[in-house]
Design a protein around this motif. Structure first.
Motif, PDB file in Angstrom:
ATOM      1  N   LEU A  87      14.348  50.242  16.139  1.00 10.83           N
ATOM      2  CA  LEU A  87      14.829  49.797  14.821  1.00 10.83           C
ATOM      3  C   LEU A  87      14.283  48.409  14.457  1.00 10.83           C
ATOM      4  O   LEU A  87      13.739  48.239  13.348  1.00 10.83           O
ATOM      5  N   PRO A  88      14.362  47.405  15.364  1.00  8.33           N
ATOM      6  CA  PRO A  88      13.788  46.097  15.005  1.00  8.33           C
ATOM      7  C   PRO A  88      12.298  46.190  14.690  1.00  8.33           C
ATOM      8  O   PRO A  88      11.817  45.573  13.734  1.00  8.33           O
ATOM      9  N   GLN A  89      11.571  47.011  15.465  1.00  8.16           N
ATOM     10  CA  GLN A  89      10.115  47.190  15.208  1.00  8.16           C
ATOM     11  C   GLN A  89       9.877  47.769  13.818  1.00  8.16           C
ATOM     12  O   GLN A  89       9.029  47.302  13.063  1.00  8.16           O
ATOM     13  N   ALA A  90      10.665  48.811  13.505  1.00  4.76           N
ATOM     14  CA  ALA A  90      10.475  49.490  12.210  1.00  4.76           C
ATOM     15  C   ALA A  90      10.781  48.529  11.062  1.00  4.76           C
ATOM     16  O   ALA A  90      10.038  48.468  10.076  1.00  4.76           O
ATOM     17  N   LEU A  91      11.864  47.776  11.199  1.00  2.00           N
ATOM     18  CA  LEU A  91      12.254  46.865  10.111  1.00  2.00           C
ATOM     19  C   LEU A  91      11.221  45.757   9.924  1.00  2.00           C
ATOM     20  O   LEU A  91      10.923  45.365   8.788  1.00  2.00           O
ATOM     21  N   GLN A  98       9.696  45.445   6.313  1.00  3.81           N
ATOM     22  CA  GLN A  98      10.039  44.182   5.602  1.00  3.81           C
ATOM     23  C   GLN A  98      11.039  44.358   4.465  1.00  3.81           C
ATOM     24  O   GLN A  98      12.093  43.782   4.502  1.00  3.81           O
ATOM     25  N   LYS A  99      10.694  45.165   3.444  1.00  2.00           N
ATOM     26  CA  LYS A  99      11.615  45.329   2.319  1.00  2.00           C
ATOM     27  C   LYS A  99      12.079  46.796   2.316  1.00  2.00           C
ATOM     28  O   LYS A  99      11.306  47.695   1.968  1.00  2.00           O
ATOM     29  N   LEU A 100      13.327  46.990   2.732  1.00  2.00           N
ATOM     30  CA  LEU A 100      13.814  48.362   2.918  1.00  2.00           C
ATOM     31  C   LEU A 100      14.426  48.906   1.624  1.00  2.00           C
ATOM     32  O   LEU A 100      15.415  48.390   1.130  1.00  2.00           O
ATOM     33  N   ASP A 101      13.812  49.972   1.096  1.00  2.00           N
ATOM     34  CA  ASP A 101      14.303  50.553  -0.167  1.00  2.00           C
ATOM     35  C   ASP A 101      15.330  51.661   0.069  1.00  2.00           C
ATOM     36  O   ASP A 101      16.293  51.787  -0.678  1.00  2.00           O
ATOM     37  N   PHE A 102      15.087  52.486   1.099  1.00  2.00           N
ATOM     38  CA  PHE A 102      15.934  53.659   1.297  1.00  2.00           C
ATOM     39  C   PHE A 102      16.012  53.952   2.794  1.00  2.00           C
ATOM     40  O   PHE A 102      14.986  53.949   3.482  1.00  2.00           O
ATOM     41  N   CYS A 118      19.926  46.127   9.508  1.00  2.00           N
ATOM     42  CA  CYS A 118      19.192  46.399   8.255  1.00  2.00           C
ATOM     43  C   CYS A 118      19.420  45.313   7.210  1.00  2.00           C
ATOM     44  O   CYS A 118      18.537  45.066   6.363  1.00  2.00           O
ATOM     45  N   LEU A 119      20.604  44.670   7.250  1.00  2.00           N
ATOM     46  CA  LEU A 119      20.995  43.731   6.184  1.00  2.00           C
ATOM     47  C   LEU A 119      19.916  42.744   5.727  1.00  2.00           C
ATOM     48  O   LEU A 119      19.665  42.617   4.530  1.00  2.00           O
ATOM     49  N   PRO A 120      19.245  42.013   6.658  1.00  2.00           N
ATOM     50  CA  PRO A 120      18.265  41.031   6.192  1.00  2.00           C
ATOM     51  C   PRO A 120      17.082  41.646   5.436  1.00  2.00           C
ATOM     52  O   PRO A 120      16.324  40.927   4.791  1.00  2.00           O
ATOM     53  N   TYR A 121      16.909  42.961   5.530  1.00  2.00           N
ATOM     54  CA  TYR A 121      15.749  43.622   4.908  1.00  2.00           C
ATOM     55  C   TYR A 121      16.124  44.325   3.598  1.00  2.00           C
ATOM     56  O   TYR A 121      15.296  44.990   2.986  1.00  2.00           O
ATOM     57  N   GLY A 170      18.059  46.774  -4.938  1.00  2.00           N
ATOM     58  CA  GLY A 170      17.791  48.187  -5.239  1.00  2.00           C
ATOM     59  C   GLY A 170      17.885  49.076  -4.006  1.00  2.00           C
ATOM     60  O   GLY A 170      17.611  50.274  -4.088  1.00  2.00           O
ATOM     61  N   SER A 171      18.259  48.527  -2.866  1.00  2.00           N
ATOM     62  CA  SER A 171      18.284  49.331  -1.628  1.00  2.00           C
ATOM     63  C   SER A 171      19.424  50.344  -1.640  1.00  2.00           C
ATOM     64  O   SER A 171      20.481  50.092  -2.211  1.00  2.00           O
ATOM     65  N   VAL A 172      19.171  51.455  -0.954  1.00  2.00           N
ATOM     66  CA  VAL A 172      20.205  52.484  -0.785  1.00  2.00           C
ATOM     67  C   VAL A 172      20.252  52.853   0.692  1.00  2.00           C
ATOM     68  O   VAL A 172      19.212  53.179   1.278  1.00  2.00           O
ATOM     69  N   LEU A 173      21.439  52.796   1.275  1.00  2.00           N
ATOM     70  CA  LEU A 173      21.602  53.266   2.662  1.00  2.00           C
ATOM     71  C   LEU A 173      22.442  54.534   2.641  1.00  2.00           C
ATOM     72  O   LEU A 173      23.533  54.552   2.063  1.00  2.00           O
ATOM     73  N   VAL A 174      21.913  55.583   3.275  1.00  2.00           N
ATOM     74  CA  VAL A 174      22.626  56.869   3.299  1.00  2.00           C
ATOM     75  C   VAL A 174      23.082  57.147   4.734  1.00  2.00           C
ATOM     76  O   VAL A 174      22.259  57.250   5.647  1.00  2.00           O
TER      77      VAL A 174
END
Ligand SMILES: C[S@@+](CC[C@H](N)C(=O)[O-])C[C@H]1O[C@@H](n2cnc3c(N)ncnc32)[C@H](O)[C@@H]1O
Length: 264
Positions: free
Chosen positions: A165-169, A173-177, A196-199, A203-207
């Motif tokens: 997860l840290p690698q992916a984020l 950088q800017k997480l949209d979905f 995820c919060l810092p990214y 307009g972000s959506v977390l499902v």
């Protein structure tokens, strides 16, 4: 417990016809009421049907609360396809969500055999899609399915979420979905949100998948939607969506249903 929660959800839920707020009404129309059938669904349904027939066994690493039905280390592909993969109608709703929100970056926690990743990719083939899976043989199958369906833009990161997860984020950088469908336990779910919060941006959506699946997931969902960073949430029963400030709505928690199930 699940049935009484469903009845209570149904009695409170609103359909697009009952919604006045533009944001909610268009979401309900475009995501929940939409029943357009796309060519790519056929391909994915054929793949899923073939997986549901596969007797072959593979080694499965048990990394989190995912399926209650089988804890053994070797599992038939057909059992994984039946118990761990989101049903077609949920994958289709994810597809409509991606078409609706048009994210440029997508994160999936929990690839399994790759079905939900394939639907999300088909809805936005140019988006950067990173999917995380910790069970090596399952990840290997998912890669084969991506190849078979010519889904070249899905990047699969293999390993325990705490590592990937840290690698992916960092990469995104800017997480949209994000679709969080891996470890269905409370503490890890809250920790993934925190990571995820810092990214996130407005307009972000977390499902979050399976918010009524267990007491732990219900409690995690209650805490998540009450977080000060969250401006409002949408509860679809099978999943919960979080939206972020400064976008505000008159009420914080919206239970929404397709007008197919609430035709009046
Ligand atoms: C419910 S399945 C995902 C289903 C998939 N999103 C779909 O709808 O087709 C969850 C997956 O997450 C993986 N998983 C669960 N906990 C994990 C963890 N802590 N680290 C890495 N992978 C994990 C499991 O191996 C499993 O394949």
């Amino acid at each position: 417990m699940l049935f009484s929660a469903l009845i209570s959800f149904y009695l409170k839920a609103k359909s697009s016809r009952q919604l006045k707020h533009h944001f909610l009404r268009t979401f309900a129309k475009e995501v929940l009421d939409d029943d357009r059938y796309y060519y790519s669904f056929d391909l994915f349904r054929t793949l899923k049907a073939s997986l549901l027939q596969k007797e072959e066994e593979i080694e499965v690493l048990d990394l989190g609360a995912g399926s209650r039905k089988n804890n053994s280390n070797r599992r038939k592909i057909k059992e994984i396809a039946k118990t761990s993969v989101s049903p077609d109608w949920q994958c289709q709703q994810l597809y409509y969500m991606i078409r609706h929100f048009q994210p440029k970056t997508i994160l999936e926690m929990g690839t399994s055999l790759g079905m939900s990743s394939l639907y999300m990719h088909a809805a936005a083939p140019k988006a950067q899609l990173l999917s995380l899976e910790g069970s090596p043989e399952i990840a290997q199958r998912a890669r084969q399915h991506f190849q078979k369906c010519n889904a070249q833009n899905i990047q699969l990161l293999e390993g325990e979420f705490s590592q990937t997860l840290p690698q992916a984020l960092e990469q995104i950088q800017k997480l949209d979905f994000a679709f969080l469908d891996g470890n269905h336990q409370k503490a890890p779910t809250l920790a993934y949100f925190e990571a995820c919060l810092p990214y996130l941006h407005e307009g972000s959506v977390l499902v979050f998948d399976d918010i009524y699946w267990s007491k732990e997931m219900k409690s995690a969902w209650e805490e998540l939607k009450a977080r000060p960073e969250v401006s409002f949430s949408i509860d679809l029963f099978w999943a919960g969506l979080l939206f972020f400030k400064p976008l505000e709505l008159p009420k914080k928690d919206w239970k929404l249903i397709s007008n197919r199930y609430r035709p009046w």
